[in-house]
Scaffold this motif. Sequence first.
Motif, PDB file in Angstrom:
ATOM      1  N   TRP A 212       0.831  -1.210   0.000  1.00 20.96           N
ATOM      2  CA  TRP A 212       0.000   0.000   0.000  1.00 20.96           C
ATOM      3  C   TRP A 212       0.864   1.258   0.000  1.00 20.96           C
ATOM      4  O   TRP A 212       0.495   2.267  -0.599  1.00 20.96           O
ATOM      5  CB  TRP A 212      -0.958   0.002   1.201  1.00 20.96           C
ATOM      6  CG  TRP A 212      -0.341  -0.404   2.506  1.00 20.96           C
ATOM      7  CD1 TRP A 212       0.183   0.398   3.467  1.00 20.96           C
ATOM      8  CD2 TRP A 212      -0.188  -1.749   2.978  1.00 20.96           C
ATOM      9  NE1 TRP A 212       0.655  -0.335   4.516  1.00 20.96           N
ATOM     10  CE2 TRP A 212       0.434  -1.661   4.252  1.00 20.96           C
ATOM     11  CE3 TRP A 212      -0.525  -3.008   2.474  1.00 20.96           C
ATOM     12  CZ2 TRP A 212       0.734  -2.800   5.014  1.00 20.96           C
ATOM     13  CZ3 TRP A 212      -0.232  -4.128   3.235  1.00 20.96           C
ATOM     14  CH2 TRP A 212       0.391  -4.021   4.483  1.00 20.96           C
ATOM     15  N   GLU A 213       2.033   1.205   0.639  1.00 23.02           N
ATOM     16  CA  GLU A 213       2.936   2.353   0.588  1.00 23.02           C
ATOM     17  C   GLU A 213       3.567   2.485  -0.796  1.00 23.02           C
ATOM     18  O   GLU A 213       3.682   3.594  -1.336  1.00 23.02           O
ATOM     19  CB  GLU A 213       4.011   2.213   1.661  1.00 23.02           C
ATOM     20  CG  GLU A 213       3.456   2.309   3.079  1.00 23.02           C
ATOM     21  CD  GLU A 213       4.533   2.174   4.134  1.00 23.02           C
ATOM     22  OE1 GLU A 213       5.689   1.841   3.774  1.00 23.02           O
ATOM     23  OE2 GLU A 213       4.229   2.398   5.320  1.00 23.02           O
TER      24      GLU A 213
ATOM     25  N   GLU B 117      -2.046  -3.593  -8.635  1.00 24.61           N
ATOM     26  CA  GLU B 117      -2.942  -3.323  -9.757  1.00 24.61           C
ATOM     27  C   GLU B 117      -4.313  -2.876  -9.272  1.00 24.61           C
ATOM     28  O   GLU B 117      -4.919  -1.960  -9.839  1.00 24.61           O
ATOM     29  CB  GLU B 117      -3.056  -4.561 -10.647  1.00 24.61           C
ATOM     30  CG  GLU B 117      -3.829  -4.285 -11.928  1.00 24.61           C
ATOM     31  CD  GLU B 117      -3.654  -5.381 -12.960  1.00 24.61           C
ATOM     32  OE1 GLU B 117      -4.312  -5.286 -14.010  1.00 24.61           O
ATOM     33  OE2 GLU B 117      -2.856  -6.307 -12.739  1.00 24.61           O
ATOM     34  N   ALA B 118      -4.804  -3.495  -8.211  1.00 22.47           N
ATOM     35  CA  ALA B 118      -6.100  -3.099  -7.649  1.00 22.47           C
ATOM     36  C   ALA B 118      -6.027  -1.700  -7.038  1.00 22.47           C
ATOM     37  O   ALA B 118      -6.927  -0.872  -7.237  1.00 22.47           O
ATOM     38  CB  ALA B 118      -6.547  -4.119  -6.607  1.00 22.47           C
ATOM     39  N   MET B 119      -4.962  -1.428  -6.304  1.00 23.63           N
ATOM     40  CA  MET B 119      -4.853  -0.125  -5.639  1.00 23.63           C
ATOM     41  C   MET B 119      -4.643   1.007  -6.629  1.00 23.63           C
ATOM     42  O   MET B 119      -5.115   2.128  -6.408  1.00 23.63           O
ATOM     43  CB  MET B 119      -3.724  -0.166  -4.605  1.00 23.63           C
ATOM     44  CG  MET B 119      -4.075  -1.011  -3.384  1.00 23.63           C
ATOM     45  SD  MET B 119      -2.830  -0.950  -2.059  1.00 23.63           S
ATOM     46  CE  MET B 119      -1.533  -1.976  -2.761  1.00 23.63           C
ATOM     47  N   TRP B 120      -3.944   0.762  -7.717  1.00 28.09           N
ATOM     48  CA  TRP B 120      -3.723   1.810  -8.712  1.00 28.09           C
ATOM     49  C   TRP B 120      -5.022   2.278  -9.363  1.00 28.09           C
ATOM     50  O   TRP B 120      -5.090   3.391  -9.881  1.00 28.09           O
ATOM     51  CB  TRP B 120      -2.769   1.307  -9.787  1.00 28.09           C
ATOM     52  CG  TRP B 120      -1.326   1.261  -9.355  1.00 28.09           C
ATOM     53  CD1 TRP B 120      -0.736   2.037  -8.401  1.00 28.09           C
ATOM     54  CD2 TRP B 120      -0.306   0.408  -9.859  1.00 28.09           C
ATOM     55  NE1 TRP B 120       0.592   1.716  -8.284  1.00 28.09           N
ATOM     56  CE2 TRP B 120       0.889   0.724  -9.164  1.00 28.09           C
ATOM     57  CE3 TRP B 120      -0.268  -0.591 -10.834  1.00 28.09           C
ATOM     58  CZ2 TRP B 120       2.095   0.068  -9.418  1.00 28.09           C
ATOM     59  CZ3 TRP B 120       0.928  -1.233 -11.085  1.00 28.09           C
ATOM     60  CH2 TRP B 120       2.103  -0.909 -10.384  1.00 28.09           C
TER      61      TRP B 120
ATOM     62  N   VAL C 116      -2.205   7.620 -13.785  1.00 29.79           N
ATOM     63  CA  VAL C 116      -2.469   8.144 -15.119  1.00 29.79           C
ATOM     64  C   VAL C 116      -2.472   7.010 -16.133  1.00 29.79           C
ATOM     65  O   VAL C 116      -3.340   6.937 -17.013  1.00 29.79           O
ATOM     66  CB  VAL C 116      -1.419   9.209 -15.491  1.00 29.79           C
ATOM     67  CG1 VAL C 116      -1.584   9.652 -16.945  1.00 29.79           C
ATOM     68  CG2 VAL C 116      -1.517  10.399 -14.545  1.00 29.79           C
ATOM     69  N   GLN C 117      -1.483   6.119 -16.036  1.00 31.98           N
ATOM     70  CA  GLN C 117      -1.344   5.027 -16.998  1.00 31.98           C
ATOM     71  C   GLN C 117      -2.353   3.924 -16.688  1.00 31.98           C
ATOM     72  O   GLN C 117      -2.438   3.464 -15.558  1.00 31.98           O
ATOM     73  CB  GLN C 117       0.078   4.475 -16.962  1.00 31.98           C
ATOM     74  CG  GLN C 117       1.130   5.509 -17.317  1.00 31.98           C
ATOM     75  CD  GLN C 117       2.532   4.950 -17.270  1.00 31.98           C
ATOM     76  OE1 GLN C 117       3.046   4.459 -18.264  1.00 31.98           O
ATOM     77  NE2 GLN C 117       3.154   5.029 -16.108  1.00 31.98           N
ATOM     78  N   GLN C 118      -3.093   3.557 -17.685  1.00 32.69           N
ATOM     79  CA  GLN C 118      -4.110   2.528 -17.505  1.00 32.69           C
ATOM     80  C   GLN C 118      -3.868   1.391 -18.497  1.00 32.69           C
ATOM     81  O   GLN C 118      -3.402   1.633 -19.608  1.00 32.69           O
ATOM     82  CB  GLN C 118      -5.510   3.135 -17.701  1.00 32.69           C
ATOM     83  CG  GLN C 118      -5.928   4.118 -16.620  1.00 32.69           C
ATOM     84  CD  GLN C 118      -6.068   3.461 -15.262  1.00 32.69           C
ATOM     85  OE1 GLN C 118      -6.434   2.286 -15.161  1.00 32.69           O
ATOM     86  NE2 GLN C 118      -5.792   4.218 -14.212  1.00 32.69           N
ATOM     87  N   PRO C 119      -4.133   0.129 -18.088  1.00 28.87           N
ATOM     88  CA  PRO C 119      -4.825  -0.255 -16.856  1.00 28.87           C
ATOM     89  C   PRO C 119      -3.941  -0.273 -15.622  1.00 28.87           C
ATOM     90  O   PRO C 119      -4.425  -0.478 -14.513  1.00 28.87           O
ATOM     91  CB  PRO C 119      -5.315  -1.668 -17.184  1.00 28.87           C
ATOM     92  CG  PRO C 119      -4.274  -2.197 -18.108  1.00 28.87           C
ATOM     93  CD  PRO C 119      -3.860  -1.030 -18.953  1.00 28.87           C
ATOM     94  N   ARG C 120      -2.614  -0.050 -15.781  1.00 30.75           N
ATOM     95  CA  ARG C 120      -1.716  -0.043 -14.627  1.00 30.75           C
ATOM     96  C   ARG C 120      -0.407   0.614 -15.033  1.00 30.75           C
ATOM     97  O   ARG C 120      -0.127   0.825 -16.217  1.00 30.75           O
ATOM     98  CB  ARG C 120      -1.439  -1.480 -14.152  1.00 30.75           C
ATOM     99  CG  ARG C 120      -0.692  -2.335 -15.188  1.00 30.75           C
ATOM    100  CD  ARG C 120      -0.643  -3.785 -14.779  1.00 30.75           C
ATOM    101  NE  ARG C 120       0.015  -4.621 -15.798  1.00 30.75           N
ATOM    102  CZ  ARG C 120      -0.193  -5.911 -15.927  1.00 30.75           C
ATOM    103  NH1 ARG C 120      -1.050  -6.537 -15.127  1.00 30.75           N
ATOM    104  NH2 ARG C 120       0.443  -6.618 -16.860  1.00 30.75           N
ATOM    105  N   ILE C 121       0.390   0.948 -14.041  1.00 29.11           N
ATOM    106  CA  ILE C 121       1.759   1.377 -14.295  1.00 29.11           C
ATOM    107  C   ILE C 121       2.508   0.200 -14.915  1.00 29.11           C
ATOM    108  O   ILE C 121       2.439  -0.922 -14.410  1.00 29.11           O
ATOM    109  CB  ILE C 121       2.435   1.811 -12.984  1.00 29.11           C
ATOM    110  CG1 ILE C 121       1.835   3.138 -12.495  1.00 29.11           C
ATOM    111  CG2 ILE C 121       3.947   1.934 -13.150  1.00 29.11           C
ATOM    112  CD1 ILE C 121       2.315   3.574 -11.136  1.00 29.11           C
ATOM    113  N   PRO C 122       3.205   0.408 -16.055  1.00 29.68           N
ATOM    114  CA  PRO C 122       3.963  -0.695 -16.644  1.00 29.68           C
ATOM    115  C   PRO C 122       4.913  -1.315 -15.627  1.00 29.68           C
ATOM    116  O   PRO C 122       5.705  -0.608 -14.991  1.00 29.68           O
ATOM    117  CB  PRO C 122       4.730  -0.027 -17.781  1.00 29.68           C
ATOM    118  CG  PRO C 122       3.899   1.159 -18.145  1.00 29.68           C
ATOM    119  CD  PRO C 122       3.309   1.640 -16.856  1.00 29.68           C
TER     120      PRO C 122
END
Length: 290
Positions: A70-71, A127-130, A156-162
């Motif tokens: 989470w951090e 991935e869920a938290m983003w 900003v990046q979807q569906p997740r940060i690479p």
Amino acid sequence: MEYGFIFTGSDPELAVELAPLAEASGWDAFFVWEGIWATDPWATLAAAAVQTERIRLGTMLTPVPRRRPWELAGQTMTVDRLSRGRVILSAGLGVPQSVEDRFWIFEDDPGRRARAEMLDESLELLEAMWRAQPFEFDGEHYRARRTDEMLPLPVVQQPRIPTWVVGMWPRPKSMQRVVRADGWIPNYAPPGVELSGPEEQAAVYTPAVAAEAIAWLRAEREAAGLAERPFAIVHEGTTSATAASAARATVQPWADAGVTWWLESDWSVPADRVEAYARERIAAGPPAIG
């Protein structure tokens, strides 16, 4: 081929100064290393984000099982938004205590199996938290109760940060984790061969071995319905700042094998020469191939 530079020093002010130089010199990404009891890479990258406009920013690499997911989610989301979507997360198990005791001065290594489980759960949690939406999670090592309050902003990046993930070729379980990710950071363990350290491992990891692994990855991703998603194949190495033809000759076989990202680094440079080396190598630009 895209090109990243890994800053191997520890001075955050210098890193923030070098990131715009890397951008101006034609590099595609700028990376800093992440340690235990070390300069905070995400604070450094946050400062670099507001000093740059194009270059991608990331760690090389984050020992995800050593972090609270989470951090890490909050830190990566913050830099992703400050950079307007230019963050890369490089994820690995972390160095075992038997290899580098300095990284385990605050706790004991739970073992490779536990760290692998924690990495898998953390990647799912991240991935869920983003997404910054209510969710629940109940794993062996982590849990999350659903909440609708005080949700953060999404990335900003979807569906997740690479997310580039370390995978040990040809170990199937390790490589299957890579199949689901956005890029492969290679390790190599030849079957039946005991390697004493990273130097020996690098010596036997050739472009031919890389090509074999890349073909396997492409087939597995196609079978999983992921072939159309962007996917990075990473190789880290050292090239000359002054001999462009030699630099190209070093990189070309890896490009021919299917590598899509060359990461420039030289971890052997002593601390008192890191600044001079980094400035010279960055300013010379990436070892672009024809």
